[in-house]
Design an enzyme around this catalytic site. Sequence first.
Site, mmCIF file in Angstrom:
data_model
loop_
_atom_site.group_PDB
_atom_site.id
_atom_site.type_symbol
_atom_site.label_atom_id
_atom_site.label_comp_id
_atom_site.label_asym_id
_atom_site.label_seq_id
_atom_site.Cartn_x
_atom_site.Cartn_y
_atom_site.Cartn_z
ATOM 1 N N HIS A 17 12.678 -4.201 -4.727
ATOM 2 C CA HIS A 17 13.004 -5.058 -3.572
ATOM 3 C C HIS A 17 14.442 -5.570 -3.674
ATOM 4 C CE1 HIS A 17 8.444 -6.049 -3.638
ATOM 5 N NE2 HIS A 17 8.642 -5.281 -2.597
ATOM 6 N N LYS A 41 -4.026 -11.190 4.738
ATOM 7 C CA LYS A 41 -3.708 -10.368 3.570
ATOM 8 C C LYS A 41 -3.699 -11.274 2.340
ATOM 9 C CE LYS A 41 -0.559 -6.667 2.283
ATOM 10 N NZ LYS A 41 0.695 -5.983 2.532
ATOM 11 N N ARG A 90 9.768 4.561 -0.991
ATOM 12 C CA ARG A 90 9.753 5.011 -2.391
ATOM 13 C C ARG A 90 9.426 6.486 -2.500
ATOM 14 N NH1 ARG A 90 5.955 0.112 -3.872
ATOM 15 N NH2 ARG A 90 5.490 0.600 -1.707
ATOM 16 N N SER A 128 4.660 -3.939 -6.461
ATOM 17 C CA SER A 128 4.135 -5.260 -6.827
ATOM 18 C C SER A 128 2.761 -5.121 -7.477
ATOM 19 C CB SER A 128 4.029 -6.151 -5.576
ATOM 20 O OG SER A 128 5.289 -6.336 -4.997
HETATM 21 P P1 ADP Z 1 4.411 -4.803 2.238
HETATM 22 O O1 ADP Z 1 5.440 -5.437 3.110
HETATM 23 O O2 ADP Z 1 3.967 -3.472 2.784
HETATM 24 O O3 ADP Z 1 3.310 -5.713 1.837
HETATM 25 P P2 ADP Z 1 6.067 -5.048 -0.137
HETATM 26 O O4 ADP Z 1 6.213 -6.500 -0.001
HETATM 27 O O5 ADP Z 1 5.661 -4.568 -1.487
HETATM 28 O O6 ADP Z 1 5.123 -4.350 0.896
HETATM 29 O O7 ADP Z 1 7.452 -4.321 0.172
HETATM 30 C C1 ADP Z 1 8.300 -4.639 1.236
HETATM 31 C C2 ADP Z 1 9.189 -3.441 1.504
HETATM 32 O O8 ADP Z 1 9.878 -3.055 0.328
HETATM 33 C C3 ADP Z 1 8.432 -2.179 1.956
HETATM 34 O O9 ADP Z 1 9.256 -1.494 2.887
HETATM 35 C C4 ADP Z 1 8.293 -1.384 0.701
HETATM 36 O O10 ADP Z 1 8.173 0.004 0.957
HETATM 37 C C5 ADP Z 1 9.607 -1.701 0.030
HETATM 38 N N1 ADP Z 1 9.505 -1.531 -1.418
HETATM 39 C C6 ADP Z 1 8.538 -1.953 -2.248
HETATM 40 N N2 ADP Z 1 8.780 -1.580 -3.523
HETATM 41 C C7 ADP Z 1 9.948 -0.885 -3.485
HETATM 42 C C8 ADP Z 1 10.720 -0.196 -4.477
HETATM 43 N N3 ADP Z 1 10.334 -0.127 -5.741
HETATM 44 N N4 ADP Z 1 11.862 0.417 -4.072
HETATM 45 C C9 ADP Z 1 12.237 0.383 -2.783
HETATM 46 N N5 ADP Z 1 11.550 -0.227 -1.799
HETATM 47 C C10 ADP Z 1 10.418 -0.853 -2.138
#
Ligand code: ADP
Length: 163
Positions: A17, A41, A90, A128
């Site tokens: 992130h 969620k 990813r 996460s």
């Molecule tokens: P969500 O919003 O689907 O609950 P997250 O909070 O984990 O998911 O992630 C927010 C955004 O960051 C999403 O677009 C996710 O694909 C991206 N993301 C999560 N982990 C990574 C990573 N390791 N590298 C790049 N982008 C990531």
Amino acid sequence: MIKAIYPGSFDPMTYGHLDIIQRGAKLFDQVIVAVVGNPSKSSLLPIDIRTGLITQAVSGMKNVVVGDFQGLTVNYAQENKIKILIRGLRAISDFEAELAMAQTNKELYPELETIFLMSKAEYSFISSSIVKEVARLGGEVSHFVPKPVNDYLKEHYLRGTLI
Ligand code: ADP
């Protein structure tokens, strides 16, 4: 001034992130990291903790702000006159859900453009969920998450205040 929103659960924030935030901040005048607080969620960390940990991790990044919101991302973006939405990709496994979400958001708010940033190779396996699983079982996650997140997880898993 071009503002971009980077919405997510960030439960908790990882280096994946953080990398997307840093790269987004080079592309746009302002990046708003928006922590989604939808009650539907379930999350491990309360929203104020998730927001606080991101705020610590991005301190020093002048054009990044952190906030939280409830409800539809498009409504938040429209109300704040934001026309760019950043998401990270990813692997191909992320693509299907992200495409559907981007297309849905486009229907709801046609002026919004979703921009995808590809994960750096070294972060492409970090999620996460994996971080939570490893930390819960006592494993080291300092290579996966910023220091404030690592400290928080260590302290709370040791105390048994996270399950
Ligand atoms: P969500 O919003 O689907 O609950 P997250 O909070 O984990 O998911 O992630 C927010 C955004 O960051 C999403 O677009 C996710 O694909 C991206 N993301 C999560 N982990 C990574 C990573 N390791 N590298 C790049 N982008 C990531």
